[in-house]
Scaffold this motif. Structure first.
Motif, PDB file in Angstrom:
ATOM      1  N   TYR A  78       5.109  10.276 -16.698  1.00  0.00           N
ATOM      2  CA  TYR A  78       5.433  10.230 -15.265  1.00  0.00           C
ATOM      3  C   TYR A  78       6.913   9.870 -15.085  1.00  0.00           C
ATOM      4  N   ASP A  79       7.786  10.799 -15.469  1.00  0.00           N
ATOM      5  CA  ASP A  79       9.223  10.524 -15.499  1.00  0.00           C
ATOM      6  C   ASP A  79       9.858  10.348 -14.117  1.00  0.00           C
ATOM      7  N   GLY A  80       9.174  10.744 -13.053  1.00  0.00           N
ATOM      8  CA  GLY A  80       9.770  10.611 -11.731  1.00  0.00           C
ATOM      9  C   GLY A  80       9.323   9.384 -10.958  1.00  0.00           C
ATOM     10  N   LEU A  81       8.345   8.644 -11.482  1.00  0.00           N
ATOM     11  CA  LEU A  81       7.729   7.576 -10.700  1.00  0.00           C
ATOM     12  C   LEU A  81       8.691   6.428 -10.403  1.00  0.00           C
ATOM     13  N   LEU A  82       9.429   5.969 -11.396  1.00  0.00           N
ATOM     14  CA  LEU A  82      10.281   4.796 -11.166  1.00  0.00           C
ATOM     15  C   LEU A  82      11.409   5.078 -10.187  1.00  0.00           C
ATOM     16  N   GLN A  83      11.925   6.296 -10.204  1.00  0.00           N
ATOM     17  CA  GLN A  83      12.951   6.629  -9.224  1.00  0.00           C
ATOM     18  C   GLN A  83      12.337   6.635  -7.819  1.00  0.00           C
ATOM     19  N   HIS A  84      11.117   7.097  -7.711  1.00  0.00           N
ATOM     20  CA  HIS A  84      10.430   7.067  -6.421  1.00  0.00           C
ATOM     21  C   HIS A  84      10.243   5.627  -5.942  1.00  0.00           C
ATOM     22  N   LEU A  85      10.073   4.703  -6.885  1.00  0.00           N
ATOM     23  CA  LEU A  85       9.853   3.298  -6.534  1.00  0.00           C
ATOM     24  C   LEU A  85      11.148   2.528  -6.329  1.00  0.00           C
ATOM     25  N   GLY A  86      12.300   3.190  -6.507  1.00  0.00           N
ATOM     26  CA  GLY A  86      13.549   2.520  -6.201  1.00  0.00           C
ATOM     27  C   GLY A  86      14.610   2.519  -7.283  1.00  0.00           C
ATOM     28  N   SER A  87      14.315   3.052  -8.472  1.00  0.00           N
ATOM     29  CA  SER A  87      15.350   3.129  -9.498  1.00  0.00           C
ATOM     30  C   SER A  87      16.451   4.092  -9.038  1.00  0.00           C
ATOM     31  N   PRO A  88      17.734   3.756  -9.244  1.00  0.00           N
ATOM     32  CA  PRO A  88      18.807   4.656  -8.815  1.00  0.00           C
ATOM     33  C   PRO A  88      18.930   5.900  -9.675  1.00  0.00           C
ATOM     34  N   VAL A 132       0.812  -1.204   0.000  1.00  0.00           N
ATOM     35  CA  VAL A 132       0.000   0.000   0.000  1.00  0.00           C
ATOM     36  C   VAL A 132       0.854   1.265   0.000  1.00  0.00           C
ATOM     37  N   GLU A 133       2.097   1.170   0.495  1.00  0.00           N
ATOM     38  CA  GLU A 133       2.926   2.348   0.720  1.00  0.00           C
ATOM     39  C   GLU A 133       3.090   3.239  -0.516  1.00  0.00           C
ATOM     40  N   PRO A 134       3.435   2.690  -1.696  1.00  0.00           N
ATOM     41  CA  PRO A 134       3.627   3.589  -2.857  1.00  0.00           C
ATOM     42  C   PRO A 134       2.389   4.407  -3.191  1.00  0.00           C
ATOM     43  N   PHE A 135       1.215   3.820  -3.046  1.00  0.00           N
ATOM     44  CA  PHE A 135      -0.014   4.546  -3.370  1.00  0.00           C
ATOM     45  C   PHE A 135      -0.258   5.679  -2.373  1.00  0.00           C
ATOM     46  N   LEU A 136       0.028   5.421  -1.092  1.00  0.00           N
ATOM     47  CA  LEU A 136      -0.145   6.460  -0.086  1.00  0.00           C
ATOM     48  C   LEU A 136       0.875   7.576  -0.265  1.00  0.00           C
ATOM     49  N   GLU A 137       2.117   7.206  -0.585  1.00  0.00           N
ATOM     50  CA  GLU A 137       3.163   8.211  -0.737  1.00  0.00           C
ATOM     51  C   GLU A 137       2.891   9.141  -1.907  1.00  0.00           C
TER      52      GLU A 137
END
Length: 404
Positions: free
Chosen positions: A366-376, A41-46
């Protein structure tokens, strides 16, 4: 969950039309992926704040970690991409290889999502595509909207009204105006919600309830402020507030303190006038681009990232026209905005004539999403989703009207 009436089928039932749509996406090179129904659930809340908790179905696993039934596909598909796509190789001979991102990949999907949605079923089918990692941004944007509209035509809706927006443009405009970070975020939220900018404008706000704290931390060591906030929350047994970590809360206080020190945390009247003028821009993409260039020139803005955003907007329009899309019938709206924690650039939606509040398809960059999910490293990405239940209901309405 809302249950359909007897004989009406189920929300997760896939028809031949739906499979035809998925085949259309596959034929364009978008491989089918089926992320798990249960998601952290965390990514959706963040990304959407604690308010989304009221609209999603949350449970816990044996260890107490919170999970939810997937409320959409984009975040699950991006998590799949990070977990299963091989990473690009580091340069040969590099003594200290830089962080690398997974290779690019294109995905399609078809399946149920689960979300409380007012008068609509709580379980409904979505199909869509996500293009992750492509660096030819305007071409990728044009491809996604083109495939989406072609897909709707396959489902019997070739006549949708298309509305365009651009989160990258408004973001760059606010930077060009040197709007403080806190005011910028509040302005973007007001635009995304379609609210007046009255509450964001300096001179119209009541005193900040944290004014004393903000005055106390002005000019203080940022690291010390972060440690203080983390200690206070830890003592209270709180790890997150509104989806924000203790560090993010500290950063917000520091930004508000800096804004207060410079005279306020909102838009000044001159900047508000420019934002309102941008918000009022409407028309086909070419007309809108000309209006935006007039605005930039008359406001005396010289900001390379804003110029780059305008050039990208114009280049994207060219790629859409090259695909044969009827861009002259598309409508750009400066007031069309979406969740700023999610979308970073081009956004669009397609609605049935006469029903503008219920998009049949929607998406964007959504260019920032994958970095938010853990991409370096940042990863460019764009996608869209088709609300199949809405398309089916709209088709039924059209057929009923034709019989009448």
């Amino acid at each position: 969950m809302t249950r359909p009436e007897a004989g009406g089928g189920t929300a997760g039932e896939q028809s031949q039309d739906h499979l035809r749509l998925l085949t259309h996406f596959q034929g364009a090179g978008y491989g089918v992926v089926t992320p798990p129904v249960l998601q952290p659930v965390e990514p959706f809340l963040e990304l959407s704040g604690e308010d989304i908790r009221r609209r999603i179905f949350v449970t816990q696993d044996a260890s107490g970690s919170e999970l939810c039934l997937r409320p959409e596909f984009t975040i699950p598909v991006c998590r799949h991409h990070l977990a299963h796509t091989p990473k690009l190789s580091a340069p040969t001979g590099a003594s200290s290889p830089a962080p690398t991102a997974p290779r690019s990949a294109d995905y399609s999907y078809l399946g149920p999502v689960f979300r409380l949605a007012g008068d609509e079923p709580d379980e409904f089918l979505q199909a869509g595509i996500e293009s992750v990692g492509r660096t030819d941004t305007p071409a990728a944007d044009a491809e996604v909207i083109g495939l989406a509209l072609e897909g709707l035509a396959l489902l019997g809706r070739p006549d949708v009204a298309v509305r365009l927006g651009d989160m990258g443009l408004i973001d760059a405009l606010l930077d060009a105006l040197a709007v403080p970070p806190t005011a910028k975020r509040r302005t973007l939220r007001a635009l995304a919600a379609g609210r007046s900018l009255d509450a964001v404008t300096n001179g119209l706000r009541t005193e900040d309830p944290h004014a004393g704290l903000l005055a106390a931390i002005q000019g203080q060591d940022p690291q010390g402020v972060r440690a203080f906030v983390e200690d206070v929350l830890s003592i209270a047994g709180i790890s997150r507030v509104g989806g924000r970590s203790a560090g993010e809360i500290a950063e917000r206080f520091l930004a508000k303190a800096a804004a207060q020190a410079s005279g306020g945390s909102g838009l000044n009247p001159e900047n508000r006038a420019v934002v309102e003028r941008y918000r009022a821009i409407e028309g086909d993409p070419d007309t809108a681009a000309a209006a935006m260039r007039d605005l930039v020139r008359e406001a005396g803005l010289d900001h390379p990232p804003l110029e780059a955003a305008l050039e990208l907007f114009e280049e994207r329009t060219g790629f859409m026209a090259a695909r044969g899309l009827p861009v002259a019938r598309f409508r750009f709206s400066g007031g069309f905005a979406r969740n700023l924690d999610y979308y970073t650039g081009f956004i669009f939606e397609g609605t049935a004539p006469g029903a503008p509040k219920l998009p049949l398809v929607g998406g964007g960059r959504y260019d920032g999403l994958l970095q938010h999910l853990g991409s370096p490293v940042p990863v460019p990405a764009v996608g869209c989703a088709v609300w199949l239940s809405r398309v089916a209901a709209d088709a039924a309405t059209v057929k009923e009207a034709a019989r009448g």
